[in-house]
Design an enzyme around this catalytic site. Structure first.
Site, PDB file in Angstrom:
ATOM      1  N   CYS A 261     -48.908  -8.780  21.197  1.00 16.55           N
ATOM      2  CA  CYS A 261     -49.326 -10.069  20.634  1.00 16.55           C
ATOM      3  C   CYS A 261     -50.645  -9.846  19.919  1.00 16.55           C
ATOM      4  O   CYS A 261     -50.728  -8.990  19.050  1.00 16.55           O
ATOM      5  CB  CYS A 261     -49.418 -11.148  21.704  1.00 16.55           C
ATOM      6  N   ARG A 266     -50.531 -12.735  26.037  1.00 19.86           N
ATOM      7  CA  ARG A 266     -49.283 -13.496  25.917  1.00 19.86           C
ATOM      8  C   ARG A 266     -48.089 -12.540  25.976  1.00 19.86           C
ATOM      9  O   ARG A 266     -47.021 -12.882  26.474  1.00 19.86           O
ATOM     10  CB  ARG A 266     -49.247 -14.279  24.596  1.00 19.86           C
TER      11      ARG A 266
END
Lengths: 311, 393
Positions: A261, A266
């Site tokens: 990411c 994330r």
């Protein structure tokens, strides 16, 4: 569904009455339910950790008995831009009284992003069989109105030793470049928003960690992390739904996977879904776009064609 | 305003605040937190208005009128809140280990810039006749100066943003963030706090020239209690204790008390939209204090807190018959704008005001709170002659 769940609940309760350690392990798989956890808070074989990123969240009310992990300092090496050293990590777990047969439950704010990063680090240090995520994280626990506590627990120190870091769970820039150059066969999954992926945005609103190029790693598939959860509860979708979601994007477990990411937190969430829930071979590229996008002499794909103007 | 109109207006505003609290309380976790902020703001507004809790007026009452009660009330608020914070922080960080600070407590960098900003703030208080929190409750009383003081404050904030980068690079970036429990422990910090406050109380009593009000023993009936509650000024000790308890309660559940975060955020959002601000305000968002983030949500915790404060003090003033608006004179405008400008610059540069830095800081055991107390006190004393001259001009 609800009938089978209540049957499972009855079984768990029965096991709890007979033999506590069995109850701790009765929650099979990489996830635990808030309902199950709420009944196992006094179980000495269960240790809960909160990994939230917003300050004061843990202090103003955490799951009773939970130990605080500060993502910014406890799980990372701030000087080397690396995960915490094994000595530092081992000390953290010893202080929390974790032993070889503790069921470790992680949860946190922001849809468990940082808790999932925590789970990835726990896996790297060989605790994959013991560590579980609380499905839905803080959000679902609060939604159910389950109790919170402000006291900081103290546990007797354990003598746990953690294994050496397992490099198989982590991708480095060189690993990603080998895939881009076709020297290695793997599928890369970019879990950022479509606008970041296409290059329209350099970074999401409010993020300071920038790359001076926008776009994505050539050949990467874009499956935004949030597609893996139910927006109402924050819980992961079912195994079948997850399998279909990723298979539709060309990620079916037949090839090794690399997820990334912006800074790697994330993508830990997607790493958890693909690796722990679906059982695929997955590495998290924690250098992510802030490293790749800034690296000199490496190719990118930028559909939007945006050029860094220094603003 | 006629008595019946006052009561009707008070009822409507009180009802609106109550509805707001209940409506927000029915939402999700973030909304429940807003509900609590609104309720705490309302209680704070009532306490400030009823006890006439005001850093400037209390000090002036002592210096010019020889009445120490207000200053004692501030000192009591500082003592009670400090004890409350130790209860809370002691549970969260059982041992004040080096490198760890209690989450979002207002423990700011200590430097000559802080002292200068607090001095300017004190000067601004003296010129405009109140600190920012007192201007907010006076807004609810219809003060002719307060609206201008708050406009001046917003302008002062913008000025503060413009000077921030220079001051940050020259001084603030190297300034130590001193949390007293790191050096004295919790017990030591609380003991030292009580000792300094006791010395200040003794000093205040030395300047006392008045005589205590005679205690009249009246029968305790509904009428006399209602009068004591809604009309008469609350005793200084009650106001001080209430402010101290409220500060610790707010820290436990929402965050440290502060009244300038929303004003500062408004100033920053507006100035940023107008393109007046530098692209980056170095390090500003990393410090503890009344954060002035660019507004992203319609309702912020500090925003609803201020709404509750102003609304509830308006209700309290109406009930007490103390809502007395009058047309502002030129002097009101000048005093408000000039004092506000100084307070705004001071509050931005010091990362808060008499509530956010002085009160919440001293409660948390921050050295920055004490520096603000003494430097703003010096500014206030220096400003009193200016105020007298302005009044007689």
């Amino acid at each position: 569904m609800s009938i089978s769940r209540s049957w499972a609940g009855a079984l768990v309760a029965g096991a709890l009455a007979l033999f506590l350690p069995v109850a701790a392990l009765a929650q099979q798989g990489p996830l635990v339910d808030a309902e199950w956890l709420s009944k196992n808070l006094d179980n000495p074989k269960v240790r809960v950790f909160e990994v939230s990123v917003d300050p004061g969240v843990y202090e103003r009310g955490h799951i009773p008995g939970a130990v605080n992990i500060n993502w910014h300092t406890d799980l990372v090496d701030t000087v080397r831009r690396d995960i915490a050293s094994s000595a530092k990590f081992q000390d953290l777990l010893q202080k929390a009284g974790v032993t070889k047969d503790t069921t470790i439950v992680l949860y946190g704010d922001n849809n468990n992003w940082f808790a999932a990063w925590g789970a990835w680090v726990f896996n790297i240090y060989g605790l994959g069989d013991q560590v579980k995520l609380l499905d839905g994280g803080r959000k679902y626990w609060e939604k159910l109105g389950l109790p919170l506590d402000t006291k900081v627990p103290a546990y007797a120190r354990s003598d746990l030793t953690v294994s050496a870091a397992n490099p198989q769970l982590r991708a480095r820039l060189a690993d990603v470049l080998e895939v881009v150059d076709g020297k290695k066969n793997a599928v890369i999954v970019d879990i950022r928003s479509p606008d970041e992926f296409s290059g329209k945005l350099f970074a999401p609103e409010g993020s300071r960690e920038l790359s001076i190029r926008a776009g994505h790693v050539p050949g990467a598939k874009n499956v935004t992390w949030s597609k893996a959860v139910d927006p109402e509860t924050g819980k992961f979708k079912s195994k079948e739904e997850l399998k279909k979601l990723y298979a539709d994007a060309g990620v079916d477990g037949s090839k090794p996977v690399i997820v990334y990411c912006r800074i790697g937190e994330r993508s830990s969430h997607t790493w958890f879904a693909l690796s722990r829930i679906l059982g695929y071979e997955v590495r998290n590229y924690d250098g992510s776009w802030t490293e790749y996008g800034n690296a000199v002499g490496v190719p990118i794909a930028n559909v939007a064609g945006t050029v860094w103007q220094g603003k | 305003m006629a008595r019946s109109a006052s009561l009707l207006t008070a009822g409507i505003v009180a009802g609106a605040i109550l509805l707001g609290i209940l409506h927000l309380a029915a939402g999700d976790a973030a909304s429940r937190s807003l509900s609590l902020s609104l309720a705490l703001g309302a209680v704070f507004g009532v306490v400030l208005q009823r006890a006439r809790f005001c850093f400037f007026c209390h000090t002036r009452d002592l210096v010019e009128g020889g009445d120490p009660r207000g200053v004692l009330s501030i000192l009591i608020a500082l003592a009670v809140g400090a004890a409350g914070y130790v209860l809370v922080v002691g549970a969260w960080l059982p041992v004040p280990l080096p490198g760890r600070l209690p989450p979002d407590a207002h423990i700011g960098p200590v430097s000559v810039v802080l002292a200068g900003a607090a001095f300017a703030f004190g000067l601004g208080m003296a010129i405009s006749g109140s600190c920012i929190s007192a201007h907010l409750y006076r807004l609810g009383e219809g003060s002719p100066t307060s609206p201008f003081a708050l406009i001046g404050t917003i302008a002062g904030f913008v000025l503060g943003f413009l000077t921030w980068n220079t001051l940050y690079l020259a001084v603030i970036s190297n300034a130590p963030v001193v949390w007293l429990p790191h050096h004295l422990g919790y017990a030591g910090t609380l003991g030292a706090t009580f000792l300094v406050l006791a010395l200040l109380a003794a000093l205040a009593l030395r300047f006392s020239r008045g005589t205590a009000e005679p205690v009249t023993s009246r029968p305790l009936d509904l009428r006399s209690v209602a009068h004591a509650l809604f009309v008469a000024r609350w005793p200084a000790a009650i106001g001080g204790i209430a402010v101290g308890v409220l500060s610790a309660a707010s820290y436990l559940r929402v965050g440290p008390l502060g009244v300038t975060a929303e004003i500062g955020s408004l100033a920053r959002t507006a100035a940023n939209a107008a393109g007046w601000l530098p692209d980056t305000l170095h390090g500003l968002d990393t410090f503890r204090g009344c954060a002035t983030a660019i507004q992203t949500a319609l309702l912020s915790e500090n925003g609803v807190f201020i709404t509750g404060l102003v609304g509830a003090s308006f209700v309290a003033a109406l009930l007490a018959g103390q809502f007395a608006p009058r047309r502002p004179t030129g002097k009101d405008v000048v005093a408000g704008l000039a004092g506000g400008l100084l307070m705004g610059w001071g509050a931005m540069t010091a990362l808060g005001c008499t509530v956010g830095v002085l009160l919440s800081g001293i409660h948390a055991g921050a050295l920055s709170g004490w520096v603000f107390l003494f430097a703003s006190g010096a500014g206030l004393l220096a400003g009193l002659p200016l105020r007298r001259r302005l009044a007689s001009a």
